[in-house]
Design a protein around this motif. Structure first.
Motif, mmCIF file in Angstrom:
data_model
loop_
_atom_site.group_PDB
_atom_site.id
_atom_site.type_symbol
_atom_site.label_atom_id
_atom_site.label_comp_id
_atom_site.label_asym_id
_atom_site.label_seq_id
_atom_site.Cartn_x
_atom_site.Cartn_y
_atom_site.Cartn_z
ATOM 1 N N ASP A 177 0.838 -1.207 0.000
ATOM 2 C CA ASP A 177 0.000 0.000 0.000
ATOM 3 C C ASP A 177 0.870 1.252 0.000
ATOM 4 N N GLY A 178 0.456 2.267 -0.734
ATOM 5 C CA GLY A 178 1.111 3.573 -0.646
ATOM 6 C C GLY A 178 2.470 3.659 -1.314
ATOM 7 N N THR A 179 2.835 2.655 -2.112
ATOM 8 C CA THR A 179 4.155 2.668 -2.753
ATOM 9 C C THR A 179 4.208 3.720 -3.873
ATOM 10 N N VAL A 180 5.358 4.363 -4.018
ATOM 11 C CA VAL A 180 5.588 5.201 -5.196
ATOM 12 C C VAL A 180 6.049 4.239 -6.285
ATOM 13 N N MET A 181 5.214 4.035 -7.296
ATOM 14 C CA MET A 181 5.482 2.959 -8.267
ATOM 15 C C MET A 181 6.385 3.456 -9.400
ATOM 16 N N ASN A 182 7.590 3.859 -9.023
ATOM 17 C CA ASN A 182 8.516 4.376 -10.043
ATOM 18 C C ASN A 182 9.629 3.381 -10.360
ATOM 19 N N GLN A 183 9.431 2.103 -9.935
ATOM 20 C CA GLN A 183 10.439 1.082 -10.239
ATOM 21 C C GLN A 183 9.885 0.128 -11.312
ATOM 22 N N ASN A 184 9.977 -1.195 -11.082
ATOM 23 C CA ASN A 184 9.625 -2.141 -12.157
ATOM 24 C C ASN A 184 8.191 -2.672 -12.085
ATOM 25 N N LYS A 185 7.405 -2.245 -11.079
ATOM 26 C CA LYS A 185 6.023 -2.735 -10.955
ATOM 27 C C LYS A 185 5.087 -1.815 -11.751
ATOM 28 N N SER A 186 4.271 -2.429 -12.644
ATOM 29 C CA SER A 186 3.472 -1.620 -13.573
ATOM 30 C C SER A 186 2.022 -1.449 -13.150
ATOM 31 N N GLU A 187 1.525 -2.360 -12.318
ATOM 32 C CA GLU A 187 0.092 -2.335 -12.000
ATOM 33 C C GLU A 187 -0.099 -2.720 -10.547
ATOM 34 N N HIS A 188 -1.064 -2.090 -9.875
ATOM 35 C CA HIS A 188 -1.317 -2.403 -8.462
ATOM 36 C C HIS A 188 -2.387 -3.480 -8.350
ATOM 37 N N ILE A 189 -2.258 -4.300 -7.303
ATOM 38 C CA ILE A 189 -3.240 -5.364 -7.060
ATOM 39 C C ILE A 189 -4.660 -4.784 -6.949
ATOM 40 N N LYS A 190 -4.776 -3.540 -6.461
ATOM 41 C CA LYS A 190 -6.114 -2.949 -6.279
ATOM 42 C C LYS A 190 -6.870 -2.887 -7.600
ATOM 43 N N GLU A 191 -6.178 -2.435 -8.680
ATOM 44 C CA GLU A 191 -6.842 -2.400 -9.991
ATOM 45 C C GLU A 191 -6.932 -3.802 -10.582
ATOM 46 N N ALA A 192 -5.801 -4.537 -10.530
ATOM 47 C CA ALA A 192 -5.741 -5.842 -11.207
ATOM 48 C C ALA A 192 -6.829 -6.777 -10.691
ATOM 49 N N THR A 232 8.602 -12.590 6.942
ATOM 50 C CA THR A 232 7.484 -11.712 7.308
ATOM 51 C C THR A 232 6.563 -11.486 6.110
ATOM 52 N N LYS A 233 7.179 -11.196 4.960
ATOM 53 C CA LYS A 233 6.367 -10.951 3.754
ATOM 54 C C LYS A 233 5.666 -12.236 3.318
ATOM 55 N N ASP A 234 6.392 -13.368 3.377
ATOM 56 C CA ASP A 234 5.768 -14.642 2.976
ATOM 57 C C ASP A 234 4.571 -14.950 3.871
ATOM 58 N N GLU A 235 4.740 -14.755 5.177
ATOM 59 C CA GLU A 235 3.642 -15.088 6.093
ATOM 60 C C GLU A 235 2.478 -14.113 5.960
ATOM 61 N N ALA A 236 2.759 -12.935 5.402
ATOM 62 C CA ALA A 236 1.665 -11.978 5.159
ATOM 63 C C ALA A 236 0.847 -12.387 3.931
ATOM 64 N N GLU A 237 1.321 -13.374 3.176
ATOM 65 C CA GLU A 237 0.584 -13.888 2.006
ATOM 66 C C GLU A 237 0.109 -12.734 1.116
ATOM 67 N N LEU A 238 1.067 -11.890 0.681
ATOM 68 C CA LEU A 238 0.717 -10.656 -0.027
ATOM 69 C C LEU A 238 -0.135 -10.909 -1.269
ATOM 70 N N VAL A 239 0.217 -11.955 -2.041
ATOM 71 C CA VAL A 239 -0.498 -12.183 -3.302
ATOM 72 C C VAL A 239 -1.904 -12.731 -3.017
ATOM 73 N N LEU A 240 -1.969 -13.832 -2.264
ATOM 74 C CA LEU A 240 -3.268 -14.445 -1.981
ATOM 75 C C LEU A 240 -4.177 -13.475 -1.230
ATOM 76 N N ASN A 241 -3.646 -12.836 -0.193
ATOM 77 C CA ASN A 241 -4.477 -11.910 0.584
ATOM 78 C C ASN A 241 -4.812 -10.652 -0.206
ATOM 79 N N GLY A 242 -3.911 -10.249 -1.108
ATOM 80 C CA GLY A 242 -4.211 -9.097 -1.969
ATOM 81 C C GLY A 242 -5.415 -9.388 -2.845
ATOM 82 N N PHE A 243 -5.428 -10.562 -3.443
ATOM 83 C CA PHE A 243 -6.584 -10.924 -4.278
ATOM 84 C C PHE A 243 -7.836 -11.093 -3.418
#
Ligand code: CP
Length: 313
Positions: free
Chosen positions: A81-96, A119-130
């Motif tokens: 959340d709240g990332t400045v997307m100026n690196q290699n990520k093109s789309e946020h999970i919120k829209e996708a 910590t990131k793995d246990e947060a299940e970023l992808v599954l929980n994001g969807f």
């Protein structure tokens, strides 16, 4: 049922196993359930069984199937959340997630652990994001922490072959040249905790799984002692949990052999490295249930999709 994210979504394992076995006898009985409905299968990692068995399960239920390999075909997604997307990520999970939800009635996700950031793995970023941003039910096709479709297929296989009121089931760690995730072992442990069985995990010291998952499950570091009088031996490698993602041992003494297996049935989720994890004689013999486990992946997935379809408005 809204989502199938973990073993905790199973309200009664005996009922689910019984229903899956009935579905297996007549897999085309509920073809009207999925008519005019679509499932999207999204893969952030490779697969053979999960991809094909979940497609087959969906087809058996009359669903249309759309498959996308995010690893090399989709835009790189941002999950924070709240990332400045100026690196290699093109789309946020919120829209996708919202966009994908407009194209399907169910979305299923495969996204493995990184094994570099606990910590990131246990947060299940992808599954929980969807799960957070999709507007349709979500199915876990193996996430950082769990593989509940595999464990449900394993429960079906155990039920088909068990002849005892309280079988002895051993989860035996095996050597492997690569660091592998904990997901299969975690979900198998959680599934076994719902069974009436003498269940024991055997592993070298340093390979303890997450204690919040193993809880009071018996752990025996002496593999020979653990295997004594076993009815089923589930063999699986996982990397260290405490020394997160590290390969601490490749000691071939932990490989499963026909001699060690004795009269027990052999189980493995596949894919498996021959003569590293298990010797040829087991896989080529009649004590291996690995091919049947893979077949039961279809009926595990079909049961889950049937329950979700039945609860759609
Ligand atoms: N057991 C399993 O999930 O196999 P795949 O990784 O090939 O899908």
């Amino acid at each position: 049922m809204k989502h199938y994210l973990s073993i905790k979504d199973i309200d009664s394992l005996p009922d689910w196993v019984a229903e899956a076995r009935t579905l297996k006898e007549n897999p085309l009985l509920f073809q009207e359930l999925g008519t005019n409905k679509t499932i999207c299968l999204l893969f952030f990692n490779n697969s053979l069984r999960t991809r094909l068995s979940t497609q087959k399960a969906a087809i058996n239920l009359g669903l249309e199937v759309v498959v996308m390999n995010f690893g090399n075909e989709g835009w790189a997604l941002e999950f924070e959340d709240g990332t400045v997307m100026n690196q290699n990520k093109s789309e946020h999970i919120k829209e996708a997630a919202q966009v994908i939800s407009q194209y399907c009635d169910i979305v299923a996700i495969r996204a493995f652990a990184s094994l570099t950031d606990k910590t990131k793995d246990e947060a299940e970023l992808v599954l929980n994001g969807f799960t957070k941003y999709a507007t349709v039910p979500v199915v876990n096709m193996e996430s950082s922490v769990g593989h509940p479709l595999q464990a449900l297929a394993d429960a079906i296989t155990l039920a088909e072959h068990n002849t005892k009121a309280r079988p002895k089931v051993v989860l035996s760690w095996a050597p492997h040249p690569k660091a592998l995730p904990h997901a299969v072992a975690n979900s198998f442990v959680e599934m076994m905790q719902l069974q009436d069985a003498d269940f024991v995990i055997t592993q070298p010291k340093g390979y303890e799984l997450d204690p919040d998952i193993t809880k009071n499950t018996k752990i025996e570091h002496d593999q020979q002692k653990a295997l004594q009088d076993a009815d089923f031996v589930y063999v699986k490698n996982w990397s260290s949990y405490n020394d997160y993602g590290k390969v601490l041992s490749q000691d071939p003494v932990w490989m499963m052999t026909k001699e060690k297996l004795d009269k027990a049935k052999f189980m493995h989720c596949l894919p498996v490295r021959r003569n590293v994890v298990v010797e040829d004689a087991i896989l080529d013999g009649n004590q291996s249930l690995a091919i049947e486990q893979a077949n039961n992946r279809t009926y595990a997935a079909q049961l889950v999709l049937k329950k979700i379809l039945k609860s759609l408005p």
